[in-house]
Scaffold this motif. Structure first.
Motif, mmCIF file in Angstrom:
data_model
loop_
_atom_site.group_PDB
_atom_site.id
_atom_site.type_symbol
_atom_site.label_atom_id
_atom_site.label_comp_id
_atom_site.label_asym_id
_atom_site.label_seq_id
_atom_site.Cartn_x
_atom_site.Cartn_y
_atom_site.Cartn_z
ATOM 1 N N MET A 1 -67.884 -30.074 -8.730
ATOM 2 C CA MET A 1 -67.962 -30.873 -7.523
ATOM 3 C C MET A 1 -69.197 -31.761 -7.562
ATOM 4 N N THR A 2 -69.039 -32.942 -7.045
ATOM 5 C CA THR A 2 -70.179 -33.856 -7.009
ATOM 6 C C THR A 2 -71.003 -33.609 -5.745
ATOM 7 N N LEU A 7 -73.692 -34.466 0.730
ATOM 8 C CA LEU A 7 -74.656 -35.476 1.168
ATOM 9 C C LEU A 7 -74.102 -36.229 2.378
ATOM 10 N N LEU A 8 -72.822 -36.555 2.340
ATOM 11 C CA LEU A 8 -72.179 -37.196 3.498
ATOM 12 C C LEU A 8 -72.068 -36.234 4.678
ATOM 13 N N LEU A 9 -71.839 -34.964 4.385
ATOM 14 C CA LEU A 9 -71.692 -33.978 5.456
ATOM 15 C C LEU A 9 -72.999 -33.752 6.211
ATOM 16 N N ARG A 86 -76.394 -26.320 1.983
ATOM 17 C CA ARG A 86 -77.200 -25.637 3.007
ATOM 18 C C ARG A 86 -77.816 -26.631 3.989
ATOM 19 N N ALA A 87 -78.210 -27.797 3.498
ATOM 20 C CA ALA A 87 -78.741 -28.837 4.382
ATOM 21 C C ALA A 87 -77.653 -29.343 5.334
ATOM 22 N N ALA A 88 -76.434 -29.471 4.839
ATOM 23 C CA ALA A 88 -75.320 -29.897 5.697
ATOM 24 C C ALA A 88 -75.043 -28.854 6.771
#
Length: 113
Positions: A1-2, A7-9, A86-88
């Motif tokens: 997975m990229t 990042l968008l989430l 985790r950031a998302a």
């Protein structure tokens, strides 16, 4: 997975919050002008019912987003992907808190003065 998807989430939760904030503000303005505060539906004003529906729909969307983020690629060995995931999750939880705070006054306050 990229790493692009998580990042968008990271931003997705606050996009949903911004939508909730905008629609609640617009719904309040429209409802006050249209006189929805004097129409009753099952003991609740039409304006309050519309605002609650907008609020709950956005909270449901954020809950769905949180579940998606939690389930997304748990077993990925990519450390960057794991960090972004985790950031998302954290960003979505913050957006849920912001949305709860934004709409918490709906059941308590008089909508139109």
């Amino acid at each position: 997975m990229t790493p692009r998807l998580p990042l968008l989430l990271i931003a997705a939760g606050f996009v949903i919050w911004a939508s909730a904030f905008t629609l609640l503000y617009a719904g309040l303005s429209l409802g006050c002008v249209a006189g929805w505060q004097s129409e009753l539906i099952a003991g609740v004003t039409l304006l309050r019912a519309v605002l609650l529906a907008i609020w709950f729909a956005h909270l449901a969307a954020l809950g769905t987003l949180l579940i998606y983020c939690v389930r997304l690629g748990r077993r990925s060995a990519d450390r960057t992907f794991g960090f972004l995931r985790r950031a998302a999750i954290g960003s979505t939880m913050a957006a849920i808190a912001a949305t709860v705070w934004t709409g918490a006054v709906i059941p308590a306050a008089t909508p139109c003065l």
